[in-house]
Design an enzyme around this catalytic site. Structure first.
Site, PDB file in Angstrom:
ATOM      1  N   HIS A 298       0.835  -1.205   0.000  1.00 40.29           N
ATOM      2  CA  HIS A 298       0.000   0.000   0.000  1.00 40.29           C
ATOM      3  C   HIS A 298       0.874   1.262   0.000  1.00 40.29           C
ATOM      4  CE1 HIS A 298      -2.766  -2.962   2.017  1.00 40.29           C
ATOM      5  NE2 HIS A 298      -3.565  -2.479   1.109  1.00 40.29           N
TER       6      HIS A 298
ATOM      7  N   ARG B  88      -3.633 -10.958   3.453  1.00 38.64           N
ATOM      8  CA  ARG B  88      -4.026 -12.328   3.810  1.00 38.64           C
ATOM      9  C   ARG B  88      -2.813 -13.242   4.015  1.00 38.64           C
ATOM     10  NH1 ARG B  88      -8.717 -11.075   0.107  1.00 38.64           N
ATOM     11  NH2 ARG B  88     -10.536 -11.051   1.467  1.00 38.64           N
TER      12      ARG B  88
END
Ligand code: PAF
Length: 285
Positions: free
Chosen positions: A37, A189
């Site tokens: 990110h 994840r």
């Protein structure tokens, strides 16, 4: 950096920037921010002098039995990372703010065809959930640019199509996948992987690299290369959902003569579903 939860305050700040003539880049996220990110936010900073990042775990894009409830939520770390990354606004709405009629009753944005294949086959309704929330966020933020990671390659293609079909005046910018040193694509994840699975996980990227070498060397048909890659994943301990070679622009199955390709794979390792992809430029042979 301002942290805002109300749509009307976000609109107010952005209207003021627009009056001052500032361009604006937007990065939508579901939080639990990591280095991947950070690279999207860095790209946004290159594109425009004002950067808005949203953090919203969107219930609409999770299917029954998926990990909505346990999706990692780390608001304090996210805020620190965004502050350090130079975001101007963190927009962190509640579900009521985003879906005042209830998530099950909201108007829906869908991109049929593109959204029903690949991930859409395994996660029915997922992309309608993504497109709906992204369209709403675009309406709220009204960015000039929006940055999406190429890791979710199908998502990027679907969003580009939505923006084109609905005449949204926004430039969609793809940012390269950020990988761990061993090649595993970074993902929120990945933290669900146990140590043994984490050691196996990079084999997904290795398999895609081998498939790319075979494509570039012309070693077999597209179908043969896909099947070989799928078998290699099974041997390594994965349960592949698909390994497929597509045209990068519209995700149609690759045909002889196509040059700009992408190899997309999704495979389960234990309870974790890993996604990866690799671009292939056959013109570079
Ligand atoms: O890629 C994601 O994190 C999500 O799908 C997005 C684009 C933020 C929409 O919820």
């Amino acid at each position: 950096m301002d942290t805002l939860t109300d749509i009307r305050f976000v609109r107010g700040r952005i209207a003021a920037w627009k009056r001052e003539g500032h361009k604006l880049a937007f990065v939508p996220t579901m939080g639990n921010l990591h280095t991947g990110h950070a690279s999207l936010i860095a790209r946004a900073r290159e594109l425009a002098p004002r950067v808005v990042v949203s953090v919203f775990v969107n219930p609409l894009q999770f299917g029954p039995g998926e990990d909505f409830e346990r999706y990692p939520r780390t608001p304090a770390n996210d805020a620190t990372m965004l502050e350090e990354g130079g975001a101007d606004i963190l927009f962190a709405p509640t579900a009521d703010e985003m879906y005042p009629s209830g998530a099950g009753r909201t108007a829906i944005v869908d991109v049929p065809d593109l959204a029903d294949q690949l991930e859409g086959r395994f996660r029915p309704g997922h992309f309608a959930g993504v497109c709906t929330v992204v369209a709403k966020l675009f309406n709220i933020v009204q960015p000039d640019f929006a940055v999406f990671g190429e890791k979710d390659f199908q998502q990027l293609v679907v969003i580009r199509r939505m923006v084109r079909d609905l005449c949204m005046p926004i430039e969609i910018v793809g940012a390269p996948i950020v990988r761990a040193e061993d090649g595993l694509a970074l993902s929120s994840r990945n933290q669900y992987l146990d140590p043994r699975e984490r050691a196996t996980a990079p084999r997904l990227n290795e398999t895609l690299r081998c498939a790319r070498e075979r494509l570039l060397a012309g070693e077999g048909s597209v179908h043969e290369i896909e099947s070989k890659a799928s078998s290699e994943l099974v041997e390594a301990g994965f349960r592949p959902d698909y390994v497929t070679i597509r045209r990068a622009t519209d995700l149609r199955p690759a045909q002889p003569g196509d040059r700009d390709l992408v190899i997309l794979a999704t495979a389960r390792l234990g309870a974790v579903r890993l996604l990866d992809n690799l671009r292939v430029d056959l013109a570079s042979r």
